[in-house]
Design an enzyme around this catalytic site. Structure first.
Site, PDB file in Angstrom:
ATOM      1  N   ASP A   1      49.266  24.883   4.542  1.00 21.74           N
ATOM      2  CA  ASP A   1      49.232  23.415   4.556  1.00 21.74           C
ATOM      3  C   ASP A   1      48.901  22.890   5.947  1.00 21.74           C
ATOM      4  O   ASP A   1      49.047  23.596   6.954  1.00 21.74           O
ATOM      5  CB  ASP A   1      50.564  22.822   4.054  1.00 21.74           C
ATOM      6  CG  ASP A   1      51.758  23.196   4.927  1.00 21.74           C
ATOM      7  OD1 ASP A   1      51.795  24.335   5.436  1.00 21.74           O
ATOM      8  OD2 ASP A   1      52.649  22.344   5.119  1.00 21.74           O
TER       9      ASP A   1
ATOM     10  N   ASP B   1      45.835  25.066  13.467  1.00 21.87           N
ATOM     11  CA  ASP B   1      47.186  24.983  12.894  1.00 21.87           C
ATOM     12  C   ASP B   1      47.080  24.783  11.392  1.00 21.87           C
ATOM     13  O   ASP B   1      47.124  23.674  10.915  1.00 21.87           O
ATOM     14  CB  ASP B   1      47.936  23.820  13.561  1.00 21.87           C
ATOM     15  CG  ASP B   1      49.359  23.666  13.068  1.00 21.87           C
ATOM     16  OD1 ASP B   1      49.865  24.600  12.424  1.00 21.87           O
ATOM     17  OD2 ASP B   1      49.960  22.606  13.297  1.00 21.87           O
TER      18      ASP B   1
ATOM     19  N   GLU C   1      54.923  24.551   5.329  1.00 19.87           N
ATOM     20  CA  GLU C   1      55.500  24.722   6.666  1.00 19.87           C
ATOM     21  C   GLU C   1      55.628  23.401   7.389  1.00 19.87           C
ATOM     22  O   GLU C   1      56.609  23.145   8.079  1.00 19.87           O
ATOM     23  CB  GLU C   1      54.624  25.686   7.488  1.00 19.87           C
ATOM     24  CG  GLU C   1      55.241  26.125   8.813  1.00 19.87           C
ATOM     25  CD  GLU C   1      54.992  25.164   9.981  1.00 19.87           C
ATOM     26  OE1 GLU C   1      55.676  25.284  11.006  1.00 19.87           O
ATOM     27  OE2 GLU C   1      54.123  24.284   9.876  1.00 19.87           O
ATOM     28  N   GLU C   2      54.643  22.537   7.226  1.00 18.59           N
ATOM     29  CA  GLU C   2      54.638  21.274   7.972  1.00 18.59           C
ATOM     30  C   GLU C   2      55.746  20.329   7.527  1.00 18.59           C
ATOM     31  O   GLU C   2      56.028  19.338   8.195  1.00 18.59           O
ATOM     32  CB  GLU C   2      53.273  20.587   7.853  1.00 18.59           C
ATOM     33  CG  GLU C   2      52.109  21.386   8.454  1.00 18.59           C
ATOM     34  CD  GLU C   2      52.169  21.505   9.986  1.00 18.59           C
ATOM     35  OE1 GLU C   2      53.118  20.978  10.590  1.00 18.59           O
ATOM     36  OE2 GLU C   2      51.263  22.136  10.553  1.00 18.59           O
TER      37      GLU C   2
ATOM     38  N   HIS D   1      47.820  18.509  15.390  1.00 13.00           N
ATOM     39  CA  HIS D   1      48.467  17.310  14.829  1.00 13.00           C
ATOM     40  C   HIS D   1      47.806  16.026  15.361  1.00 13.00           C
ATOM     41  O   HIS D   1      48.243  14.934  15.039  1.00 13.00           O
ATOM     42  CB  HIS D   1      49.981  17.254  15.099  1.00 13.00           C
ATOM     43  CG  HIS D   1      50.758  18.300  14.354  1.00 13.00           C
ATOM     44  ND1 HIS D   1      52.068  18.140  13.977  1.00 13.00           N
ATOM     45  CD2 HIS D   1      50.396  19.519  13.903  1.00 13.00           C
ATOM     46  CE1 HIS D   1      52.487  19.225  13.345  1.00 13.00           C
ATOM     47  NE2 HIS D   1      51.490  20.077  13.293  1.00 13.00           N
TER      48      HIS D   1
END
Ligand SMILES: *[C@@H]1O[C@H](CO)[C@@H](O)[C@H](O)[C@H]1NC(C)=O
Length: 504
Positions: free
Chosen positions: A128, A158, A192-193, A466
Site C-alpha cells: 500500500d 515507499d 502498513e501505512e 509521503h
C-alpha cells in the site's frame, strides 16, 4: 566574531549528527571475502534490465492507496495481486515456492530451502501507499513515467521498490535454477501505512501458529544516506536496529454544564487548554547520548575532518551544547527525545452553553530509551491537575534494540552484502527509525529486526516520501534487485563467526 565562528562549527557538528543521534554501538568492518563456492553471478542481460524497470513502473500504476484505517482501494489491492502473478511467472510456478494470500490482499511466500537445520529468515515490504495530492507533481503520481533516468510515482521509494525488487530477484534466481539452502519467507503487507493490523499482524499470527521462529527479518526503514551531512562526503549505510514507540493519549475534562450568562471561574475548555499548553511548553527530556551511543560516535568521529571529529570524539565536553543544538531542528529533535504532538481538540456545542466536556488527543513518539509507562508518568506530572483525565487510546513500546554485534546474522549479512554490492560504501552503522514499519508485528518471532533499503538517498528524496515527486533512479532500483539477489545467496553460505574461546 570568534564566538560566532565557534557556534557555527558546533551548529555544523550538530547537523552532521543528524542521523547519528541515536546510533548505538557500531561494528567494525566485516570481512570482504567471497562467501560462496558456486554462486550465481548477479549479472543481468539487457532484456532483463529493461524488464526489471518496466515491472516497477507497472506496479506504481496501480493506485494501492490506504486512505484511512477503514478505507483503502481494495480494487487496486486485488489488481496488484493479479499483477505480481503475471510479472513473476517463475516465482508462482516454482515447486520451491508456496504462495498464500493472507487477509485477502497481503501475500506470504514460503521459499523452501534444502537444509532444514538452517533457521529461516524473512524479507518484508508493503504494497500500500499513502494518498497523493495531485498538485506539485512533475508527472502524474500514478504514471510510473521514466524521465532523466528516474522512475516517478507514489510508492517508488515507499515501498513498491522493495515489493518488486524482492520478487524480481527471486524470479531471476529461479530462472537460473537456483535452489536455496536456507528457507526464507517473503511477507508483503497491504496496510502498513495505516498500522498493519490487517496485513502484517495476520501474517505474523499465521507464522506463530506454525511455530516459526525467524533468524532475522529485513524490512524498509533506512537507507544509504548521501549528502545529509555537510562535512561528510562519504555515503553512510544506516541499518536501523530499533524504532520509536507511539502513544495516542486523550486528555479529557468533565465539568457541570451551564449557561454562559453566569459562567463559573473555570470551564472544561480553560482547564484542558491550560493542561495541553503546559505539555507543549514542557518538552519531554532530551535523551541525547543515552546508551552506548558515545562509543559509536567516537568510531564515526574518525571519518570526519577537523573540527567535527574533535566535537564528536569529545562529546563528554561538547554534549550539552550539541544536544541543545539538536533540539532546534524538528528532525534532529525527534531523534533525541519523545516528541509531543497535539493533534486533536474538541469542545463545545453552542455559543451560549458552557460545555461539559472538552477533549484533546496527543500523539507521543517514544524514544527507544523510554517506555509508555514512563511517558504517562511524566505527562501526569506536567499536567498536574486531577480534573484532567488521561485515557490511552493506543500505544506501543519502542521496539527492542536488535543485535548488531559480530554474532548477529542478519546484521552481518546486510553488512557483507553492502560491502560487496556497494564497495564505495565504507561506513555502516546501526541506527534508529523515527517512523514506524510493519516489523513490530513480528517482534514475538524474532529478535533480529533490521530496517534497511539498499538505496542511495539524498535529503530531497527523503522529503518526497509521503510528499510530492517521489521517484527512484533506474540505477538505484537495479542495484536494489542486485542486492537482494546477492543477499539471498549470502544467507545460504553464512557461517557464524567462531565465538572467542578462552585459551586453555
Ligand atoms: C482504485 O483503483 C482502481 C484501479 O485498480 C482505479 O481505477 C480507481 O480509480 C481507484 N480508486 C480511487 C478512489 O483511487
Amino acid at each position: 566574531m570568534a564566538g560566532e565562528k565557534h557556534m557555527s562549527l558546533l551548529a555544523q557538528a550538530a547537523t552532521l549528527l543528524l542521523f547519528f543521534a541515536s546510533v548505538f554501538g557500531s561494528t567494525g568492518p566485516g570481512s570482504r571475502e567471497n562467501l560462496g563456492a558456486s554462486r550465481i553471478p548477479s549479472q543481468f542481460s539487457e532484456e532483463e534490465r529493461v524488464a526489471i524497470k518496466e515491472a516497477l513502473k507497472g506496479a506504481i500504476q496501480i493506485p494501492t492507496v490506504s486512505f484511512s484505517y477503514e478505507k483503502s482501494n481494495t480494487t487496486a489491492l486485488a489488481e496488484f495481486g493479479e499483477y505480481i502473478r503475471k510479472a513473476f511467472p517463475t516465482v508462482f510456478r516454482s515447486s520451491l515456492v508456496q504462495h498464500e494470500v493472507v487477509a485477502q490482499y497481503s501475500h506470504l511466500f514460503t521459499v523452501q530451502g534444502s537444509d532444514p537445520s538452517l533457521q529461516p529468515y524473512m524479507l518484508m515490504a508493503h504494497i500500500d501507499v499513502v494518498p497523493v495530492s495531485e498538485e506539485g507533481w512533475e508527472v502524474p503520481p500514478f504514471s510510473g513515467l521514466e524521465r532523466n533516468g528516474f522512475i516517478h510515482g507514489r510508492g517508488a521509494l515507499d515501498n513498491k521498490n522493495s515489493v518488486m525488487a524482492i520478487l524480481h530477484a527471486l524470479e531471476l534466481l529461479l530462472i537460473r535454477n537456483y535452489s536455496p539452502k536456507r528457507s526464507f519467507f517473503i511477507a508483503l503487507g497491504h496496510d502498513e501505512e495505516v498500522s498493519g493490523t490487517k496485513g502484517a499482524q495476520k501474517i505474523s499470527a499465521l507464522l506463530q501458529a506454525r511455530g516459526v521462529q525467524l533468524a532475522f527479518l529485513v524490512d524498509e526503514g533506512s537507507f544509504i544516506l548521501e549528502d545529509f551531512i555537510p562535512n561528510l562526503k562519504k555515503p553512510v549505510a544506516m541499518i536501523s536496529v530499533t524504532e520509536k514507540g507511539s502513544l495516542n493519549l486523550m486528555l479529557q475534562v468533565n465539568m457541570t454544564p451551564g449557561h454562559s450568562s453566569a459562567p463559573p471561574k473555570e470551564t472544561s475548555i480553560g482547564i484542558l487548554s491550560a493542561a495541553i499548553s503546559r505539555l507543549e511548553q514542557t518538552p519531554l527530556p532530551n535523551m541525547f547520548g543515552n546508551g552506548p551511543l558515545k562509543k559509536t560516535l567516537k568510531l564515526l568521529a574518525n571519518e570526519f575532518s577537523f573540527p567535527a571529529n574533535i566535537v564528536l570524539g569529545n562529546l563528554w565536553l561538547f554534549r550539552p551544547i550539541v544536544s541543545r543544538l539538536m533540539e532546534r531542528n524538528p528532525i534532529t529533535n525527534a531523534l533525541v527525545r519523545t516528541t509531543t504532538a497535539l493533534t486533536m481538540f474538541n469542545a463545545g456545542i453552542k455559543e451560549n452553553v458552557i460545555p461539559p466536556l472538552a477533549q484533546a488527543t496527543i500523539n507521543f513518539r517514544i524514544h527507544p530509551s523510554q517506555t509508555v509507562q514512563e511517558v504517562l508518568e511524566l505527562v501526569k506530572k506536567i499536567v498536574a491537575d486531577d480534573r484532567v483525565q488521561l485515557r490511552v487510546l493506543r500505544s506501543f513500546e519502542p521496539l527492542p534494540v536488535s543485535p548488531s554485534d559480530d554474532q548477529a546474522m542478519g546484521y552481518q549479512l546486510l553488512q557483507q552484502t553492502i560491502q560487496s554490492v556497494f564497495p564505495e560504501v565504507n561506513i555502516i552503522v546501526p541506527g534508529i527509525c523515527i517512523a514506524n514499519t510493519d516489523t513490530r508485528h513480528y517482534a514475538s518471532i524474532t529478535n533480529g529486526m533490521y530496517r534497511f533499503n539498499p538505496i542511495f538517498l539524498q535529503p530531497q528524496d527523503f522529503r518526497s516520501i509521503h510528499g510530492i515527486n517521489e521517484k527512484i533512479s533506474v540505477q538505484n532500483y537495479q542495484n536494489q534487485v542486485k542486492f537482494i539477489f546477492e543477499f539471498i545467496q549470502n544467507a545460504d553460505t553464512y557461517s557464524q563467526p567462531a565465538p572467542h574461546l578462552h585459551e586453555l
